[in-house]
Motif scaffolding. Sequence first.
Motif, mmCIF file in Angstrom:
data_model
loop_
_atom_site.group_PDB
_atom_site.id
_atom_site.type_symbol
_atom_site.label_atom_id
_atom_site.label_comp_id
_atom_site.label_asym_id
_atom_site.label_seq_id
_atom_site.Cartn_x
_atom_site.Cartn_y
_atom_site.Cartn_z
ATOM 1 N N ASN A 2 0.707 -1.271 -0.043
ATOM 2 C CA ASN A 2 0.071 -0.056 0.029
ATOM 3 C C ASN A 2 0.797 1.144 -0.175
ATOM 4 O O ASN A 2 0.518 2.263 -0.722
ATOM 5 N N PHE A 5 1.893 1.869 -3.634
ATOM 6 C CA PHE A 5 0.708 2.404 -4.173
ATOM 7 C C PHE A 5 0.547 3.998 -3.997
ATOM 8 O O PHE A 5 0.234 4.710 -4.847
ATOM 9 N N HIS A 6 0.921 4.512 -2.695
ATOM 10 C CA HIS A 6 0.683 5.614 -2.452
ATOM 11 C C HIS A 6 1.895 6.540 -3.187
ATOM 12 O O HIS A 6 1.593 7.601 -3.663
ATOM 13 N N ALA A 9 0.571 6.771 -6.853
ATOM 14 C CA ALA A 9 -0.275 7.699 -6.796
ATOM 15 C C ALA A 9 0.067 9.222 -6.751
ATOM 16 O O ALA A 9 -0.301 10.304 -7.252
ATOM 17 N N VAL A 16 -4.285 4.294 -9.741
ATOM 18 C CA VAL A 16 -4.313 3.119 -8.795
ATOM 19 C C VAL A 16 -5.401 3.086 -7.873
ATOM 20 O O VAL A 16 -5.598 3.371 -6.820
ATOM 21 N N LEU A 19 -5.734 1.752 -4.133
ATOM 22 C CA LEU A 19 -4.925 2.437 -3.203
ATOM 23 C C LEU A 19 -5.953 2.578 -1.898
ATOM 24 O O LEU A 19 -7.286 2.819 -2.022
ATOM 25 N N SER A 29 5.609 5.631 2.310
ATOM 26 C CA SER A 29 5.849 5.404 0.778
ATOM 27 C C SER A 29 7.290 6.316 0.472
ATOM 28 O O SER A 29 7.514 5.942 -0.779
#
Length: 246
Positions: A2, A5-6, A9, A16, A19, A29
């Motif tokens: 996760n 993904f942050h 993004a 994404v 997310l 992140s």
Amino acid sequence: MNAFFHAIAFFTRIPVPWLRPSEAAWKKSVNWYPAVGVVIGLLLWGVHQASVHLFSPWLAAILTLGAWVYVTGGLHLDGWMDLADGLGSSRPREQVLAIMKDSRVGAMGVIAAILLLLIKAGGVAELAHPGWGLYLLFVPFAARTHVLLSIRLWPYLSADKGIGKGISEGLSAFSVIVSYVLLLGAGWFLGSWQVVAAIVISLVFVLLFSRSVASKLGGLNGDCYGAVIESSEAVMLLVLVGSWWA
């Protein structure tokens, strides 16, 4: 994942949908910034390889640069322009910070952006030489690894409430070390000693650049991090395509 993904993004326009919003993941992140650089590098390499077989080197470079700006949303370029406006004003620190926060772009920001984009376009145009297109994999990778040191070594401007505030809390020394091991290792095995040299020279530039800016502002903020990424990408391109390798 996760946290990764942050990072994707935040740093790119890549959708994404999976997310999950999380403050903890957001702070962690920062450790994934180099991985995002790899993703961006792969996209740029693909665009460049397709373009250089269809168009002239300069047109291929412009198309690649357009993809570069689009996939990053111009995020770092905005920071570069804000910093140029602030420092270019030659005002006291408080006024420099106020100018950087202004959403309007001044003459110094526009000039800095034009010069930076011209340098990048010229550098990418030179990558039309056989085998040099692979260098595009390392430029965004290295820049987003170098910025980890700027985040870790210099304090975040305490008065700044920008989105960069707090990310240093999630950055571990282990992540920085691993990122550099992977960057230098990939540069040596997939590129050449030229790539390793460009990584080291751009690293020295980032350290000197960050120290200079921090000494003037009392620290760094999100705009400074964006400027670090943009300027180190330009420096790395210049080193990679320099005539001394001929």
